[in-house]
Design an enzyme around this catalytic site. Structure first.
Site, mmCIF file in Angstrom:
data_model
loop_
_atom_site.group_PDB
_atom_site.id
_atom_site.type_symbol
_atom_site.label_atom_id
_atom_site.label_comp_id
_atom_site.label_asym_id
_atom_site.label_seq_id
_atom_site.Cartn_x
_atom_site.Cartn_y
_atom_site.Cartn_z
ATOM 1 N N ALA A 47 -2.953 4.732 -7.988
ATOM 2 C CA ALA A 47 -3.652 5.953 -7.571
ATOM 3 C C ALA A 47 -5.072 5.606 -7.156
ATOM 4 O O ALA A 47 -5.604 4.550 -7.518
ATOM 5 C CB ALA A 47 -3.699 6.962 -8.729
ATOM 6 N N TYR A 48 -5.676 6.515 -6.412
ATOM 7 C CA TYR A 48 -7.108 6.453 -6.124
ATOM 8 C C TYR A 48 -7.756 7.242 -7.259
ATOM 9 O O TYR A 48 -7.700 8.470 -7.283
ATOM 10 C CB TYR A 48 -7.372 7.075 -4.754
ATOM 11 C CG TYR A 48 -8.826 7.155 -4.335
ATOM 12 C CD1 TYR A 48 -9.753 6.168 -4.681
ATOM 13 C CD2 TYR A 48 -9.271 8.214 -3.550
ATOM 14 C CE1 TYR A 48 -11.074 6.257 -4.278
ATOM 15 C CE2 TYR A 48 -10.598 8.310 -3.143
ATOM 16 C CZ TYR A 48 -11.496 7.332 -3.514
ATOM 17 O OH TYR A 48 -12.811 7.420 -3.113
ATOM 18 N N THR A 49 -8.312 6.520 -8.244
ATOM 19 C CA THR A 49 -8.707 7.142 -9.512
ATOM 20 C C THR A 49 -10.205 7.443 -9.633
ATOM 21 O O THR A 49 -10.655 7.883 -10.688
ATOM 22 C CB THR A 49 -8.301 6.246 -10.702
ATOM 23 O OG1 THR A 49 -8.938 4.968 -10.531
ATOM 24 C CG2 THR A 49 -6.809 6.059 -10.786
ATOM 25 N N LYS A 105 -3.380 15.294 -7.426
ATOM 26 C CA LYS A 105 -2.365 15.026 -8.456
ATOM 27 C C LYS A 105 -1.437 16.239 -8.619
ATOM 28 O O LYS A 105 -0.221 16.085 -8.749
ATOM 29 C CB LYS A 105 -3.043 14.719 -9.795
ATOM 30 C CG LYS A 105 -3.663 13.341 -9.867
ATOM 31 C CD LYS A 105 -2.571 12.294 -9.921
ATOM 32 C CE LYS A 105 -3.082 10.913 -10.186
ATOM 33 N NZ LYS A 105 -2.001 9.919 -10.219
ATOM 34 N N TYR A 153 -9.531 15.248 -6.802
ATOM 35 C CA TYR A 153 -8.605 14.356 -7.519
ATOM 36 C C TYR A 153 -7.520 15.180 -8.220
ATOM 37 O O TYR A 153 -6.332 14.896 -8.093
ATOM 38 C CB TYR A 153 -9.399 13.528 -8.543
ATOM 39 C CG TYR A 153 -8.554 12.732 -9.509
ATOM 40 C CD1 TYR A 153 -7.953 11.539 -9.123
ATOM 41 C CD2 TYR A 153 -8.355 13.169 -10.823
ATOM 42 C CE1 TYR A 153 -7.175 10.811 -10.020
ATOM 43 C CE2 TYR A 153 -7.588 12.450 -11.721
ATOM 44 C CZ TYR A 153 -6.997 11.266 -11.320
ATOM 45 O OH TYR A 153 -6.228 10.556 -12.199
ATOM 46 N N ASP A 175 0.884 -1.170 0.000
ATOM 47 C CA ASP A 175 0.000 0.000 0.000
ATOM 48 C C ASP A 175 0.920 1.218 0.000
ATOM 49 O O ASP A 175 1.751 1.371 0.906
ATOM 50 C CB ASP A 175 -0.893 -0.028 1.256
ATOM 51 C CG ASP A 175 -1.967 1.051 1.207
ATOM 52 O OD1 ASP A 175 -1.648 2.200 0.814
ATOM 53 O OD2 ASP A 175 -3.114 0.743 1.569
HETATM 54 N N1 NAP Z 1 -8.080 6.350 -15.946
HETATM 55 C C1 NAP Z 1 -7.915 7.541 -16.498
HETATM 56 O O1 NAP Z 1 -8.728 7.992 -17.322
HETATM 57 C C2 NAP Z 1 -6.717 8.393 -16.131
HETATM 58 C C3 NAP Z 1 -6.606 9.686 -16.679
HETATM 59 C C4 NAP Z 1 -5.495 10.457 -16.341
HETATM 60 C C5 NAP Z 1 -4.510 9.958 -15.485
HETATM 61 N N2 NAP Z 1 -4.668 8.698 -14.973
HETATM 62 C C6 NAP Z 1 -3.629 8.195 -14.058
HETATM 63 O O2 NAP Z 1 -3.018 7.060 -14.659
HETATM 64 C C7 NAP Z 1 -2.633 6.129 -13.646
HETATM 65 C C8 NAP Z 1 -3.225 4.762 -13.955
HETATM 66 O O3 NAP Z 1 -4.649 4.867 -13.918
HETATM 67 P P1 NAP Z 1 -5.574 3.581 -14.096
HETATM 68 O O4 NAP Z 1 -6.820 4.032 -14.756
HETATM 69 O O5 NAP Z 1 -4.773 2.453 -14.671
HETATM 70 O O6 NAP Z 1 -5.932 3.241 -12.570
HETATM 71 P P2 NAP Z 1 -6.836 2.059 -12.012
HETATM 72 O O7 NAP Z 1 -7.268 1.140 -13.088
HETATM 73 O O8 NAP Z 1 -7.876 2.664 -11.115
HETATM 74 O O9 NAP Z 1 -5.813 1.238 -11.094
HETATM 75 C C9 NAP Z 1 -5.330 1.786 -9.920
HETATM 76 C C10 NAP Z 1 -4.136 0.997 -9.474
HETATM 77 O O10 NAP Z 1 -3.636 1.612 -8.283
HETATM 78 C C11 NAP Z 1 -3.539 0.645 -7.269
HETATM 79 N N3 NAP Z 1 -3.772 1.279 -5.976
HETATM 80 C C12 NAP Z 1 -4.851 1.984 -5.574
HETATM 81 N N4 NAP Z 1 -4.688 2.402 -4.314
HETATM 82 C C13 NAP Z 1 -3.464 1.964 -3.919
HETATM 83 C C14 NAP Z 1 -2.727 2.062 -2.721
HETATM 84 N N5 NAP Z 1 -3.204 2.723 -1.642
HETATM 85 N N6 NAP Z 1 -1.514 1.481 -2.650
HETATM 86 C C15 NAP Z 1 -1.010 0.808 -3.728
HETATM 87 N N7 NAP Z 1 -1.653 0.675 -4.883
HETATM 88 C C16 NAP Z 1 -2.881 1.245 -4.981
HETATM 89 C C17 NAP Z 1 -4.591 -0.406 -7.591
HETATM 90 O O11 NAP Z 1 -4.235 -1.611 -6.951
HETATM 91 P P3 NAP Z 1 -5.389 -2.687 -6.511
HETATM 92 O O12 NAP Z 1 -5.805 -3.376 -7.779
HETATM 93 O O13 NAP Z 1 -4.700 -3.598 -5.570
HETATM 94 O O14 NAP Z 1 -6.501 -1.875 -5.894
HETATM 95 C C18 NAP Z 1 -4.449 -0.456 -9.114
HETATM 96 O O15 NAP Z 1 -3.351 -1.258 -9.482
HETATM 97 C C19 NAP Z 1 -3.105 6.733 -12.328
HETATM 98 O O16 NAP Z 1 -2.036 7.445 -11.750
HETATM 99 C C20 NAP Z 1 -4.173 7.718 -12.735
HETATM 100 O O17 NAP Z 1 -4.321 8.765 -11.806
HETATM 101 C C21 NAP Z 1 -5.733 7.913 -15.277
#
Ligand code: NAP
Length: 278
Positions: A58-60, A127, A123, A34
């Site tokens: 991230a907490y997305t 960031k 959010y 974590d």
């Molecule tokens: N999705 C979008 O549209 C978007 C847009 C812009 C930027 N981003 C950024 O791109 C990155 C990847 O996004 P994503 O959409 O792939 O995210 P996601 O599918 O929501 O996955 C989040 C990941 O973070 C892990 N995680 C969450 N809380 C955690 C904690 N406290 N400690 C360790 N790991 C934790 C989760 O692990 P578990 O599976 O174990 O929960 C999962 O592997 C993030 O930094 C996000 O902010 C995303």
């Protein structure tokens, strides 16, 4: 090269694990470490001794962050600092994934990497504050801002639209937010190149081209050969807890200066639809 990915179980993390070749890559989920737990983060980083760390954890949940601010800052800002601190201790380089939501959306031309941050949501603030802290702590870190991710292995916009379109004659989709859809496969490949090119500083990484969510939905429905009507509506009509930027197109100038070109989102969508199990 040894690479450690925090967030290896997420939408982007899965694509990184699948696409990354030629290096020793380890993916971690929240159960492995974590990122709010500084000691555990340091322990896993010391064990892995990576040359590069990709911080995609991230907490997305953008709306969830509004009602759970404490978690948003603990994970997205303080967790990022924990990872950067551990990286610094073992001399690892870092790519931190950030977001178009660090901007307020008031521009009408693409946001450059040096434009002022002015997030409008919790959010986005978490960031933006992480970016500032990381650049102080580790000036040579790479901050990859991206937007509107879609891909296999998790919830994403095209998947939601296709599921809804299969059961409804018409869909309402917001037409007053413009951004750049980004396929996780293309983003993962670009991140791999950023590490190989020793990139540092802020860089914008999205698929080429922009659209509104409505235009994106129209293209998804027509590419899938469905006849569902897509109707444009305003953000006000579809009120949500977190405010989103009206315009968050990210300029690729810095990415192109590094010699990295991204395919168009139209092309990316076609590849995603071919890969997606029906
Ligand atoms: N999705 C979008 O549209 C978007 C847009 C812009 C930027 N981003 C950024 O791109 C990155 C990847 O996004 P994503 O959409 O792939 O995210 P996601 O599918 O929501 O996955 C989040 C990941 O973070 C892990 N995680 C969450 N809380 C955690 C904690 N406290 N400690 C360790 N790991 C934790 C989760 O692990 P578990 O599976 O174990 O929960 C999962 O592997 C993030 O930094 C996000 O902010 C995303």
């Amino acid at each position: 090269m040894r690479v450690t990915i925090f967030g290896g179980s997420g939408l982007l993390g899965k694509a990184l694990m699948h696409e990354w070749s030629g290096d020793a890559v380890t993916g971690l989920c929240s159960h492995d470490a974590d990122i709010r737990d500084a000691r555990r983060v340091e322990e896993v980083v010391r064990e892995a001794r990576p040359e590069w760390i990709v911080l995609a954890a991230a907490y997305t949940d953008v709306d969830g962050c509004e009602s759970n601010q404490e978690r948003a800052f603990a994970v997205n800002r303080d967790g990022a600092v924990n990872v950067a601190t551990a990286a610094k201790k073992v001399g690892a380089r870092l790519v931190f994934l950030s977001s178009d939501y660090v901007f307020d959306g008031k521009k009408s031309t693409p946001y450059k990497t040096g434009d002022a941050r002015n997030p409008q949501s919790v959010y986005g603030r978490s960031k933006a504050e992480a970016e500032v802290k990381l650049l102080e702590l580790m000036p040579d870190c790479c901050i990859a801002r991206t937007s509107w991710l879609f891909g296999l292995g998790g919830k994403c916009f095209p998947d939601t639209i296709l599921k809804l379109a299969a059961s409804r004659p018409a869909l309402d989709v917001v037409d007053d937010q413009r951004g750049c859809p980004t396929y996780t496969v293309d983003l993962a490949r670009a991140i791999m190149q950023l590490c190989r090119k020793d990139a540092r500083g802020i860089v914008h990484v999205t698929n080429a081209g922009d659209c509104t969510w409505f235009e994106f939905a129209e293209e998804i429905v027509s590419s899938a050969g469905l006849t569902t009507t897509v109707r444009p509506v305003s953000s006000q009509q579809m009120a949500r807890p977190a405010s989103r930027p009206a315009y968050s197109v990210l300029s690729p100038t810095r990415l192109q200066a590094l010699g990295i070109e991204m395919p168009s989102w139209h092309d990316a969508l076609r590849r995603y639809l071919k890969q997606r199990p029906s």
